[in-house]
Motif scaffolding. Structure first.
Motif, PDB file in Angstrom:
ATOM      1  N   SER A 148     -76.464  30.965  52.963  1.00  0.00           N
ATOM      2  CA  SER A 148     -75.826  29.895  52.178  1.00  0.00           C
ATOM      3  C   SER A 148     -74.384  29.645  52.625  1.00  0.00           C
ATOM      4  O   SER A 148     -73.420  29.888  51.897  1.00  0.00           O
ATOM      5  N   TRP A 149     -74.277  29.138  53.851  1.00  0.00           N
ATOM      6  CA  TRP A 149     -72.963  28.878  54.443  1.00  0.00           C
ATOM      7  C   TRP A 149     -72.112  30.138  54.434  1.00  0.00           C
ATOM      8  O   TRP A 149     -70.931  30.114  54.071  1.00  0.00           O
ATOM      9  N   TRP A 150     -72.738  31.278  54.809  1.00  0.00           N
ATOM     10  CA  TRP A 150     -72.029  32.511  55.150  1.00  0.00           C
ATOM     11  C   TRP A 150     -71.512  33.267  53.928  1.00  0.00           C
ATOM     12  O   TRP A 150     -70.699  34.179  54.061  1.00  0.00           O
ATOM     13  N   THR A 151     -71.997  32.927  52.751  1.00  0.00           N
ATOM     14  CA  THR A 151     -71.447  33.530  51.543  1.00  0.00           C
ATOM     15  C   THR A 151     -72.229  34.745  51.055  1.00  0.00           C
ATOM     16  O   THR A 151     -71.636  35.732  50.616  1.00  0.00           O
TER      17      THR A 151
ATOM     18  N   SER B  90     -62.301  33.290  51.385  1.00  0.00           N
ATOM     19  CA  SER B  90     -63.258  32.672  50.456  1.00  0.00           C
ATOM     20  C   SER B  90     -64.650  33.060  50.936  1.00  0.00           C
ATOM     21  O   SER B  90     -64.870  34.219  51.277  1.00  0.00           O
ATOM     22  N   LYS B  91     -65.599  32.116  50.966  1.00  0.00           N
ATOM     23  CA  LYS B  91     -66.959  32.331  51.448  1.00  0.00           C
ATOM     24  C   LYS B  91     -67.569  33.602  50.852  1.00  0.00           C
ATOM     25  O   LYS B  91     -68.027  33.588  49.726  1.00  0.00           O
ATOM     26  N   ALA B  92     -67.539  34.716  51.596  1.00  0.00           N
ATOM     27  CA  ALA B  92     -68.210  35.942  51.155  1.00  0.00           C
ATOM     28  C   ALA B  92     -67.408  36.734  50.121  1.00  0.00           C
ATOM     29  O   ALA B  92     -67.839  37.812  49.715  1.00  0.00           O
ATOM     30  N   LEU B  93     -66.283  36.215  49.680  1.00  0.00           N
ATOM     31  CA  LEU B  93     -65.421  36.938  48.742  1.00  0.00           C
ATOM     32  C   LEU B  93     -66.172  37.403  47.495  1.00  0.00           C
ATOM     33  O   LEU B  93     -65.968  38.517  47.017  1.00  0.00           O
ATOM     34  N   THR B  94     -67.050  36.560  46.955  1.00  0.00           N
ATOM     35  CA  THR B  94     -67.797  36.934  45.750  1.00  0.00           C
ATOM     36  C   THR B  94     -69.250  37.287  46.056  1.00  0.00           C
ATOM     37  O   THR B  94     -70.083  37.329  45.152  1.00  0.00           O
ATOM     38  N   GLY B  95     -69.563  37.523  47.314  1.00  0.00           N
ATOM     39  CA  GLY B  95     -70.940  37.854  47.666  1.00  0.00           C
ATOM     40  C   GLY B  95     -71.905  36.711  47.459  1.00  0.00           C
ATOM     41  O   GLY B  95     -73.109  36.929  47.274  1.00  0.00           O
TER      42      GLY B  95
END
Length: 424
Positions: A50-53, A266-271
């Motif tokens: 999902s767009w690297w998140t 951002s992006k993967a900050l919240t998994g």
């Protein structure tokens, strides 16, 4: 009233999509691990998280449990005049993870806005110090930093998405990313001539993502840090894509051993659960805003800034990085991407195959029929979103070897079948 030009679409304006002739989007019903379950019963292995998140995969039970507890306590409260435990915990943990004295965290709810805040910080840093004229950012061709007006101004000016807006946003200083001594000398000369106008250099470390998944060596970052120091300009690293393990280390800048003045996350900050972004500044940047003059403060404050649920999700994600062997999984994933995509190198139409950390890229000479290519990938049971001339994989770090083989096999097959070409 409905839009007769798109009768099969819901009343939703989709991103990066010409709505007049857009095919009907797939309807996702639920997610699990690295799989997307569709309403029609099909299941797709997600190759781009999902767009690297979704770096830990979807619906991780630890993140879900912490969110459930926080939801019962307090989903949100304004940060104006108030703080809460999740934002205190997250700020402490980010400061301990980031290199050097990157320890003052300003929160927003999207990567583009995080970069906007970084740009605003950099310009006001000089204003607050009584230095006039430093109102421009130096950025690089093939770079991408967001779709809001200010961030578009530091993206590649020839990039198709933003070229319509030429002349609308402020003109910045755009240069070639220096990859050799000649490039470094050229950039040094540019800074000598125009440094008095430049507040900061901004760059995506190690990988220019949306510009084409273009890699550069850590030494490039080392030299950019040296040039920034020599010419007394700030250095901003946009780690929205690269942060949290994607390049093989927790943050890409670790591979160069440098500390930027400002970093965006951002992006993967919240998994991959809730929108959240952070702009983190070093102490000397933060201290430039401390003054008896109220106007010297950073006058920015998104309504949902440091949302308690989002901060909780980020803390839960950091728990997983601490408790589970993510970097070892990324190393194994990197090896799997290399072996799985290498057969593409010998196929007609392939320009390059490259892998860095949990990023695998197959670059084609051209993609003649994007719609056909995407449909072919879906037919093979994978969710992959090629763009420009790039077929890339950025899966969850927790992906199984079997699902990774499915992804790399699908990419290889669509290229071998010529699904990227128009049917004559």
């Amino acid at each position: 009233m409905t839009d007769e030009t798109t009768p099969d679409l819901p009343l939703i304006w989709l991103p990066y999509t010409q709505m007049k002739d857009a095919p009907a989007p797939l309807v996702a019903q639920r997610t699990e691990g690295t799989r997307i379950h569709l309403e029609d019963g099909r299941v797709l292995v997600d190759g781009i998280a999902s767009w690297w998140t979704a770096c830990h995969g979807y619906n991780h039970p630890h993140i879900r449990a912490r969110l459930t507890t926080q939801l019962d306590l307090m989903p949100h409260v304004m940060l104006g005049g108030l703080v809460h435990e999740p934002v205190r915990e997250l700020s402490t943990r980010l400061a301990s993870l980031l290199p050097g004295d990157l320890d003052h965290c300003f929160y927003t709810d999207s990567g583009s806005v995080a970069v906007e805040v970084a740009m605003k910080m950099a310009i006001q840093y000089w204003i607050n110090r009584g230095v006039t004229g430093r109102t421009k950012l130096l950025s690089f061709r093939d770079g991408y930093h967001g779709d809001t007006l200010a961030t578009m101004s530091v993206c590649d000016p020839e990039e198709g998405m933003h070229s319509l807006f030429a002349g609308v946003f402020p003109e910045q200083v755009i240069a070639d990313l220096p990859r050799d001594e000649a490039g470094l000398d050229s950039l040094d000369d540019l800074l000598s001539r125009r440094g008095y106008q430049i507040a900061a250099i901004i760059v995506e470390p190690l990988v220019q993502g949306a510009g084409g998944m273009i890699f550069h060596a850590p030494e490039v970052l080392v030299r950019l840090r040296e040039l920034a120091d020599r010419h007394d300009v700030l250095l901003i690293l946009d780690e929205i894509f690269t942060g949290f393990g994607r390049t093989g280390t927790m943050f890409a800048c670790e591979q160069a051993g440098i500390v930027p003045d400002i970093i965006t996350l951002s992006k993967a900050l919240t998994g991959g659960t809730i929108a959240l972004a952070a702009t983190v500044a070093r102490r000397h940047v933060f201290e430039a805003f401390l003054s008896d003059a109220p106007g010297a403060a950073l006058m920015h404050g998104p309504t949902f800034m440091a949302n308690a649920l989002a901060c909780t999700a980020a803390c839960a994600s950091l728990d997983l990085f601490a408790r589970e062997p993510r970097l070892a999984q990324i190393a194994a994933l990197s090896s799997g991407l290399k072996s799985g995509l290498e057969p593409c190198r010998a196929l007609p139409g392939v320009r390059d195959v490259r892998v860095l950390g949990a990023i695998g890229v197959v670059e084609l000479d051209q993609i003649e029929d994007m719609t056909r290519l995407k449909a072919a990938l879906i037919a093979l049971g994978v969710w992959v979103r090629p763009y420009r001339t790039i077929l890339y994989l950025t899966p969850a770090f927790t992906i199984t070897p079997e699902d990774l083989s499915l992804l790399t096999g699908a990419v290889t097959q669509v290229i071998r079948d010529g699904a990227f070409r128009k049917i004559a």
